[in-house]
Design an enzyme around this catalytic site. Structure first.
Site, PDB file in Angstrom:
ATOM      1  CE  LYS A  22      58.869   5.677  11.076  1.00  0.00           C
ATOM      2  NZ  LYS A  22      59.565   3.995  11.682  1.00  0.00           N
ATOM      3  CG  ASN A  23      63.404   4.361  10.007  1.00  0.00           C
ATOM      4  OD1 ASN A  23      62.112   3.994  10.733  1.00  0.00           O
ATOM      5  ND2 ASN A  23      62.649   3.556   8.398  1.00  0.00           N
ATOM      6  CB  CYS A 117      54.188  -8.961   9.842  1.00  0.00           C
ATOM      7  SG  CYS A 117      54.796  -9.417  11.012  1.00  0.00           S
ATOM      8  NE  ARG A 122      58.482  -5.270   9.054  1.00  0.00           N
ATOM      9  CZ  ARG A 122      58.553  -3.390   8.791  1.00  0.00           C
ATOM     10  NH1 ARG A 122      57.610  -3.766   9.551  1.00  0.00           N
ATOM     11  NH2 ARG A 122      59.419  -2.859   9.573  1.00  0.00           N
ATOM     12  CG  ASP A 307      60.277   3.165   4.017  1.00  0.00           C
ATOM     13  OD1 ASP A 307      59.509   1.637   4.189  1.00  0.00           O
ATOM     14  OD2 ASP A 307      61.142   2.786   5.316  1.00  0.00           O
ATOM     15  NE  ARG A 399      54.583   3.186  14.156  1.00  0.00           N
ATOM     16  CZ  ARG A 399      54.823   2.515  12.928  1.00  0.00           C
ATOM     17  NH1 ARG A 399      53.487   2.418  12.262  1.00  0.00           N
ATOM     18  NH2 ARG A 399      55.922   2.787  12.669  1.00  0.00           N
TER      19      ARG A 399
HETATM   20  N1  EPU Z   1      64.230 -10.063   6.493  1.00  0.00           N
HETATM   21  C1  EPU Z   1      64.722 -10.866   6.409  1.00  0.00           C
HETATM   22  N2  EPU Z   1      65.050 -12.108   7.692  1.00  0.00           N
HETATM   23  C2  EPU Z   1      66.086 -10.419   7.883  1.00  0.00           C
HETATM   24  C3  EPU Z   1      65.611  -8.852   8.721  1.00  0.00           C
HETATM   25  C4  EPU Z   1      65.237  -8.780   7.329  1.00  0.00           C
HETATM   26  O1  EPU Z   1      63.989 -11.951   5.599  1.00  0.00           O
HETATM   27  O2  EPU Z   1      66.358 -10.932   9.599  1.00  0.00           O
HETATM   28  C5  EPU Z   1      63.904  -9.425   4.954  1.00  0.00           C
HETATM   29  C6  EPU Z   1      62.873  -8.948   4.924  1.00  0.00           C
HETATM   30  O3  EPU Z   1      61.384  -9.231   5.196  1.00  0.00           O
HETATM   31  C7  EPU Z   1      62.791  -8.189   4.046  1.00  0.00           C
HETATM   32  C8  EPU Z   1      63.648  -7.038   3.452  1.00  0.00           C
HETATM   33  O4  EPU Z   1      64.555  -8.510   4.472  1.00  0.00           O
HETATM   34  O5  EPU Z   1      62.017  -8.897   2.816  1.00  0.00           O
HETATM   35  C9  EPU Z   1      64.156  -6.194   4.258  1.00  0.00           C
HETATM   36  O6  EPU Z   1      63.927  -5.574   5.630  1.00  0.00           O
HETATM   37  P1  EPU Z   1      64.503  -4.713   7.059  1.00  0.00           P
HETATM   38  O7  EPU Z   1      65.478  -5.567   7.850  1.00  0.00           O
HETATM   39  O8  EPU Z   1      65.545  -3.780   6.237  1.00  0.00           O
HETATM   40  O9  EPU Z   1      63.716  -4.066   7.259  1.00  0.00           O
HETATM   41  P2  EPU Z   1      63.643  -3.261   8.827  1.00  0.00           P
HETATM   42  O10 EPU Z   1      64.804  -3.003   9.507  1.00  0.00           O
HETATM   43  O11 EPU Z   1      62.564  -3.800   9.610  1.00  0.00           O
HETATM   44  C10 EPU Z   1      63.604  -0.899   8.470  1.00  0.00           C
HETATM   45  C11 EPU Z   1      63.153   0.496   8.088  1.00  0.00           C
HETATM   46  C12 EPU Z   1      61.440   0.170   7.340  1.00  0.00           C
HETATM   47  C13 EPU Z   1      61.693   0.282   6.176  1.00  0.00           C
HETATM   48  C14 EPU Z   1      62.815  -1.278   5.840  1.00  0.00           C
HETATM   49  C15 EPU Z   1      63.522  -1.171   4.269  1.00  0.00           C
HETATM   50  C16 EPU Z   1      63.359   0.858  10.562  1.00  0.00           C
HETATM   51  C17 EPU Z   1      62.724   1.147  11.873  1.00  0.00           C
HETATM   52  N3  EPU Z   1      62.221   0.475   9.580  1.00  0.00           N
HETATM   53  O12 EPU Z   1      62.469  -1.729   8.423  1.00  0.00           O
HETATM   54  O13 EPU Z   1      60.143   1.486   7.923  1.00  0.00           O
HETATM   55  O14 EPU Z   1      60.060  -0.593   4.977  1.00  0.00           O
HETATM   56  O15 EPU Z   1      63.531  -0.615   7.372  1.00  0.00           O
HETATM   57  O16 EPU Z   1      63.803  -0.313   4.450  1.00  0.00           O
HETATM   58  O17 EPU Z   1      64.267   1.411  10.560  1.00  0.00           O
HETATM   59  C18 EPU Z   1      58.981   2.523   7.438  1.00  0.00           C
HETATM   60  O18 EPU Z   1      59.802   4.080   7.560  1.00  0.00           O
HETATM   61  O19 EPU Z   1      57.502   2.817   7.221  1.00  0.00           O
HETATM   62  C19 EPU Z   1      59.243   1.285   7.805  1.00  0.00           C
HETATM   63  C20 EPU Z   1      58.974   0.194   7.791  1.00  0.00           C
END
Ligand code: EPU
Length: 432
Positions: A22-23, A117, A122, A307, A399
């Site tokens: 998915k991701n 969120c 997030r 996850d 989803r």
């Molecule tokens: N963060 C920041 N600033 C940013 C971006 C992230 O502070 O600009 C922080 C977040 O608050 C968090 C950490 O960095 O504490 C990691 O966030 P990340 O950006 O890695 O998460 P994401 O890209 O929003 C993706 C997956 C999530 C998964 C996370 C961590 C997708 C669409 N979502 O989210 O997947 O938990 O990486 O591996 O790829 C899921 O599949 O259930 C899911 C939630």
């Protein structure tokens, strides 16, 4: 609305085939907007998040041809608009990838802020920091992210991420693929889907090196042209079935996986007394004896994935002794614990740590999913629990898990998907 009715307490036996990740899919599909030609993408999971992101591309004017349920061809030659509709984009977290892709290809993007969120703040400040360093002007107004670069083309930059972010790493990689000059991302995320996106872009003509390490170098190219690419198997879907067998007992062959991606999950299950036999692209999972306690801390890859945190907590609720689970990626990812307690689990949460006193057995109850992985944890717990559980709000689960109920039925689980009257107060799924 759909709910799952599960008569639990039966071990799982048989084989399950894992779908595409998915991701990876929710990033690679928007990345097709960078390509001036047709890309054929195979092994796409049949899940609602993918359906949504394809719908957004269609609205923007990309031609989308469905070859079969898991393969699409996307041609982004005649894009009509660089502005997404609020209605669709705010329903999926991954819509932020449209900023990197549209900005990289067309020099401008207007994308609705990604949805609410469900497990803490997030932010997307690291994405914005990256685009700004590459010369874009970025603002958030009226619920939209506006990004634009004078002259229409970004330039390369050195970007050090303050936090290891999957989304920021992939978004910057997309924006940089067509930028003038070289972009270096330091403190980059290393998840398998980062490597998959880089491989996809490289197969379309990009020049990206170092994906999978914490320094990624993107040498911008003039143009990407079409090609064909197959998405990797889903690490978390595979881990979820492994956890389900750990919880219920039994023996299941998990097929179409990359064992290396599973190491962090395999190691923890083995520590808990689960037998795991690794082959080229399968894992055989067997649990016959009691589960042992374990301590788990979520970390960016190659650490234990956040996850999988809810699913492993569900399994540990049945282990002998006291286990500790520490969540170090998200600041509020324990909302499902109250639902596990309804099934008889004994769990105390103190900020980022869950203290789990293993119980002898769980008992079925009506429960409600509050997000995708939380929902998966409830399915696992309900499969292991004695008696009947009814899980509502399963739109969250669907989803990210293709055909979860049929796949579990094929393993001998007594799970039925039942339509119930729609209730206006049921929340929309909007994270990921
Ligand atoms: N963060 C920041 N600033 C940013 C971006 C992230 O502070 O600009 C922080 C977040 O608050 C968090 C950490 O960095 O504490 C990691 O966030 P990340 O950006 O890695 O998460 P994401 O890209 O929003 C993706 C997956 C999530 C998964 C996370 C961590 C997708 C669409 N979502 O989210 O997947 O938990 O990486 O591996 O790829 C899921 O599949 O259930 C899911 C939630």
């Amino acid at each position: 609305m759909t709910k799952y009715v599960i008569e639990g307490g039966k071990p799982l036996f048989g084989e399950v085939t894992i779908s595409g990740a998915k991701n990876a899919a929710v990033a690679i599909i928007p990345a097709a907007l960078l390509v001036n030609g047709t890309c054929r993408i195979e092994n796409i999971p049949k899940i609602s998040d993918v359906h949504l992101i394809l719908k957004i591309l269609d609205e923007l004017g990309a031609e989308i041809r469905s070859i079969n349920p898991h393969t699409v061809e996307i041609t982004a030659t005649h894009i009509r608009s660089t502005r997404t509709s609020h209605e669709l984009a705010q329903r999926i977290r991954a819509s932020y990838y449209l900023v990197g892709a549209l900005l990289g290809r067309f020099g401008r993007a207007e994308v609705s802020m990604p949805g609410g969120c469900n497990f803490g703040v997030r932010p997307i400040d690291q994405h914005i920091k990256g685009f700004t360093a590459m010369g874009a002007k970025v603002s958030v107004e009226n619920g939209f992210i506006h990004a634009q670069v004078d002259g229409g083309r970004l330039h390369g930059a050195n970007i050090y991420l303050d936090v290891v972010s999957v989304g920021a790493t992939m978004n910057i990689m997309m924006a940089a693929a067509l930028a003038e000059g070289t972009t270096v991302i330091e403190n980059a995320a290393k998840e398998p889907h980062i490597v998959d996106l880089a491989n996809f872009l490289n197969s379309m003509g990009a020049n990206i090196r170092g994906a999978g390490t914490d320094t990624i170098k993107i040498h911008g190219v003039e143009q990407l042209s079409g090609g064909s690419y197959a998405i990797i198997p889903d690490q978390i879907e595979a881990g979820t079935y492994m956890a389900a067998v750990a919880a219920t007992g039994g023996q299941v062959l998990v097929k179409n996986i990359i064992p290396k991606h599973m190491d962090c999950i395999t190691a923890k299950l083995v520590e808990m007394g689960v037998e795991v036999e690794e082959n080229e692209d399968t894992l055989l999972i067997r649990r016959t004896g009691p589960l042992q306690k374990a301590n788990v801390k979520t970390m960016p890859y190659p650490g234990f994935p956040t996850d999988m945190q809810p699913q492993i907590t569900a399994v540990l609720s049945l282990a002998q002794g006291t286990s500790l689970v520490t969540e170090s990626v998200w600041n509020n990812r324990y909302r499902y614990v109250d639902e596990l307690k309804r099934l008889g689990a004994s769990i105390q949460v103190d900020e980022k740590t869950a203290v789990i006193e293993g119980v002898d057995h769980l008992t079925g109850a009506p429960i409600q999913a509050c997000d995708l992985r939380a929902g998966a944890a409830l399915v696992i717990a309900a499969l292991a629990a004695h008696g009947r559980s009814e899980i509502s709000c399963v739109q969250y689960i669907e989803r990210g898990y293709e055909d979860i109920a049929p796949k579990l039925q094929a393993l001998g689980a007594n799970i039925r998907s039942v339509e119930e009257a729609s209730e206006s107060d049921q929340p929309e799924a909007n994270i990921g």
